[in-house]
Every structure is written in C-alpha cells, then in structure tokens.
Design a protein around this motif. Structure first.
Motif, PDB file in Angstrom:
ATOM      1  N   LEU A  64      47.566  31.108  24.308  1.00 31.18           N
ATOM      2  CA  LEU A  64      46.323  30.483  24.754  1.00 31.18           C
ATOM      3  C   LEU A  64      45.565  31.401  25.711  1.00 31.18           C
ATOM      4  O   LEU A  64      44.335  31.506  25.643  1.00 31.18           O
ATOM      5  N   LEU A  65      46.271  32.079  26.605  1.00 33.09           N
ATOM      6  CA  LEU A  65      45.626  33.032  27.510  1.00 33.09           C
ATOM      7  C   LEU A  65      44.906  34.126  26.723  1.00 33.09           C
ATOM      8  O   LEU A  65      43.767  34.492  27.045  1.00 33.09           O
ATOM      9  N   GLU A  66      45.557  34.629  25.689  1.00 33.46           N
ATOM     10  CA  GLU A  66      44.961  35.698  24.883  1.00 33.46           C
ATOM     11  C   GLU A  66      43.740  35.196  24.110  1.00 33.46           C
ATOM     12  O   GLU A  66      42.725  35.897  24.012  1.00 33.46           O
ATOM     13  N   ALA A  67      43.826  33.970  23.580  1.00 28.15           N
ATOM     14  CA  ALA A  67      42.691  33.400  22.845  1.00 28.15           C
ATOM     15  C   ALA A  67      41.503  33.147  23.773  1.00 28.15           C
ATOM     16  O   ALA A  67      40.347  33.382  23.406  1.00 28.15           O
ATOM     17  N   ALA A  68      41.796  32.669  24.997  1.00 29.06           N
ATOM     18  CA  ALA A  68      40.730  32.434  25.977  1.00 29.06           C
ATOM     19  C   ALA A  68      40.038  33.746  26.338  1.00 29.06           C
ATOM     20  O   ALA A  68      38.803  33.824  26.397  1.00 29.06           O
TER      21      ALA A  68
ATOM     22  N   ILE B 160      38.321  26.602  31.022  1.00 32.80           N
ATOM     23  CA  ILE B 160      38.585  26.276  32.421  1.00 32.80           C
ATOM     24  C   ILE B 160      39.854  25.449  32.550  1.00 32.80           C
ATOM     25  O   ILE B 160      40.287  24.789  31.604  1.00 32.80           O
ATOM     26  N   GLY B 161      40.453  25.483  33.729  1.00 28.61           N
ATOM     27  CA  GLY B 161      41.677  24.732  33.974  1.00 28.61           C
ATOM     28  C   GLY B 161      42.674  25.605  34.711  1.00 28.61           C
ATOM     29  O   GLY B 161      42.353  26.719  35.144  1.00 28.61           O
ATOM     30  N   ARG B 162      43.885  25.112  34.866  1.00 28.49           N
ATOM     31  CA  ARG B 162      44.936  25.857  35.569  1.00 28.49           C
ATOM     32  C   ARG B 162      45.621  26.825  34.607  1.00 28.49           C
ATOM     33  O   ARG B 162      46.506  26.447  33.842  1.00 28.49           O
ATOM     34  N   ARG B 163      45.205  28.066  34.672  1.00 31.31           N
ATOM     35  CA  ARG B 163      45.677  29.075  33.715  1.00 31.31           C
ATOM     36  C   ARG B 163      47.165  29.367  33.860  1.00 31.31           C
ATOM     37  O   ARG B 163      47.775  29.857  32.908  1.00 31.31           O
ATOM     38  N   ASN B 164      47.727  29.083  35.018  1.00 31.48           N
ATOM     39  CA  ASN B 164      49.159  29.339  35.192  1.00 31.48           C
ATOM     40  C   ASN B 164      50.024  28.435  34.310  1.00 31.48           C
ATOM     41  O   ASN B 164      51.207  28.695  34.102  1.00 31.48           O
ATOM     42  N   LEU B 165      49.425  27.380  33.749  1.00 26.93           N
ATOM     43  CA  LEU B 165      50.148  26.482  32.860  1.00 26.93           C
ATOM     44  C   LEU B 165      49.991  26.870  31.385  1.00 26.93           C
ATOM     45  O   LEU B 165      50.658  26.302  30.522  1.00 26.93           O
ATOM     46  N   TRP B 166      49.106  27.811  31.103  1.00 30.12           N
ATOM     47  CA  TRP B 166      48.831  28.163  29.710  1.00 30.12           C
ATOM     48  C   TRP B 166      49.892  29.109  29.163  1.00 30.12           C
ATOM     49  O   TRP B 166      50.312  30.045  29.851  1.00 30.12           O
ATOM     50  N   PRO B 167      50.287  28.943  27.898  1.00 26.72           N
ATOM     51  CA  PRO B 167      51.175  29.919  27.273  1.00 26.72           C
ATOM     52  C   PRO B 167      50.412  31.201  26.947  1.00 26.72           C
ATOM     53  O   PRO B 167      49.167  31.220  26.957  1.00 26.72           O
TER      54      PRO B 167
END
Length: 270
Positions: free
Chosen positions: A145-149, A135-142
């Motif tokens: 990290l998006l792929e791992a999530a 959870i969190g602001r996904r627009n800040l994730w590289p």
C-alpha cells in the motif's frame, strides 16, 4: 441447481435491467434541477454497507468489498464529470486497520493498492489534472500500500485542478492527535509560541492541509453518524444519509444528494 444467493443476484440484476429506462429519464430530470453555479466544492464520502450487501446475497464478505471498490471508481468519475473539485473517500478507518481479521485486512489493502495504481494510470485522472493524495496513519500501511500510494502521488503531483483524497487507516481523532503532536514539537523547538496557536494553525497541520472543508458528506447504508471521519473539518458540513448499501448506489442517488444540498440554507453557525 442454482443456489439461493445466485438466484437473488440474478433477480437483482433483472430488476435493475428492467428499471434502467425509468432511471435514465429520472436522471436527466434530476440533472436539469441542479445548478452548476451552486455545486459543493468538496464532497466527502463514507461508503458504508459492503459487508451487509454481501451477506444479504449469501456471498463472502470480501466480495462485498470488491463490488464496493468497483462502485467507488464509478462514483469518482461521476463526481469529476459533474464538476466537483475535491473528493475525500473514507476507504478504511483506523479501527478497520487494527480490529478486522488479518485475512479481511489483506483483501482490503490489496483492493485499495490496486485501485491507487489504476488511478495513477487513469486517462480521466490525467485529462482532468486530478491530484490524488492518500491520507491516514502510514505506519499502519503494509509495504504494498505504501508503494501504491507513492506511485499515484508521484504520478499526479503536478496537478492542481481537482483533488481526490483516499483516507486509509484514517481516524478523525487520530488526525487531530497527530496535528497536536506536530504543533507541540514546533513549540518545543521554539518555532511557534503557544499564544500563536489558533484554528488556522491546527488546520494547517491536519492531513488535509490547504484544502477546503467538506461542504457535503454522503453516507450510505442508512446509518446516520460520521464515525470519526473528518471531525475537525466537518464542523459546518451538510450531511446526507442514503438508505442503500454502497454497492447499490446509482448516479441518481448522487444527484439527489447534490439537489438536497442546494435546497438547504447554509448558516455556518450564524
């Protein structure tokens, strides 16, 4: 010739080794004092003190984060073994994602992404049917990290016995702002009347929708604040502050927190 940091680390490991038999006896005593019928359903964790732990030992700060990550996996397994149903971990705040140096952020993202991928394949996670959510602001994730999530959420989406939330680029105020925006768009589209907005509506638009509020929040490092963590959800949470840095936390510290929780009389504002 050994450095001061190496000597300090060696001394710390020696003391831990010598104290191990005593800790094991005390751990059994604590566990016997905890009622399995009165465990908190949802435990949230603020794992504070990684950098200070590293600095105290003359190590690079990112090594503190690495040790903190190792400890986090250990603590998650302890909580699963003890029967806690929901765990939320404050892995990285919104401020960490915007104010820390690019080098430190990169190390943190790398550690978190690696940890999520490990959870996606972890036998204990699958045996206990643990749903993992990030959870969190996904627009800040590289991208990494998006792929791992996505990987860990896809691997555990069919489970519902236990839940682990990993909060990354998360802030309680930002979560409430995002919830209000979602609700405002529903009002604008005519899907919701302003008079229908109540606490339940707001709760259902938070990142933690459909999950119980945390019964117990544990924070390490001796700091006594919740630092923009689960602001809406923690209205009636019990707070436990441990005066140790996160990489030093032991199973007896978790057991002490649970024992302390069970000794309190929860009134929920009554």
């Amino acid at each position: 010739m050994q450095t001061r940091a190496a000597l300090a680390n060696r001394g710390w490991r020696t003391i831990s080794f010598l104290m191990k038999p005593i800790y094991e006896i005390y751990e059994k005593k604590l566990e016997a004092e905890i009622s399995k019928d009165h465990l908190p359903k949802h435990v949230a964790i603020i794992p504070d003190g990684n950098r200070r732990w590293a600095r105290m030992r003359g190590l690079q700060e990112w090594l503190g984060h690495r040790e903190g990550y190792k400890k986090m996996r250990e603590v998650l397994m302890w909580l699963l073994e003890l029967g806690i149903e929901v765990v939320t971990v404050f892995a990285m705040s919104t401020e960490n994602c915007t104010r820390r140096s690019p080098e430190e952020r990169e190390k943190l993202y790398e550690l978190i992404a690696g940890g999520l991928r490990e959870l996606a394949k972890d036998e204990i996670v699958h045996r206990n049917e643990v749903k993992v959510m990030v959870i969190g602001r996904r627009n800040l994730w590289p991208k990494e990290l998006l792929e791992a999530a996505k990987e860990v959420e896809e691997a555990t989406k069919g489970y519902n016995k236990r839940v682990i939330n990993v909060a990354v680029c998360y802030g309680g105020r930002q979560e409430i702002v995002d919830a209000v925006r979602k609700i405002a768009w529903k009002v604008k589209r005519g899907e919701l009347e302003p008079d229908q907005i109540d606490e339940n509506v707001i709760t259902q638009h938070l990142y933690t929708e459909n999950l119980p509020d945390p019964d117990l929040i544990i924070r390490t490092s001796g700091e006594e604040r919740i630092s923009n963590f689960l602001l809406w959800q923690s209205a009636y949470s019990e707070l436990y502050f441990a005066n140790i840095y996160w990489p030093e936390i032991r199973r007896i510290d978790i057991l002490r927190a649970l024992r302390d929780y069970q000794r309190r009389q929860r009134r929920f504002g009554r």
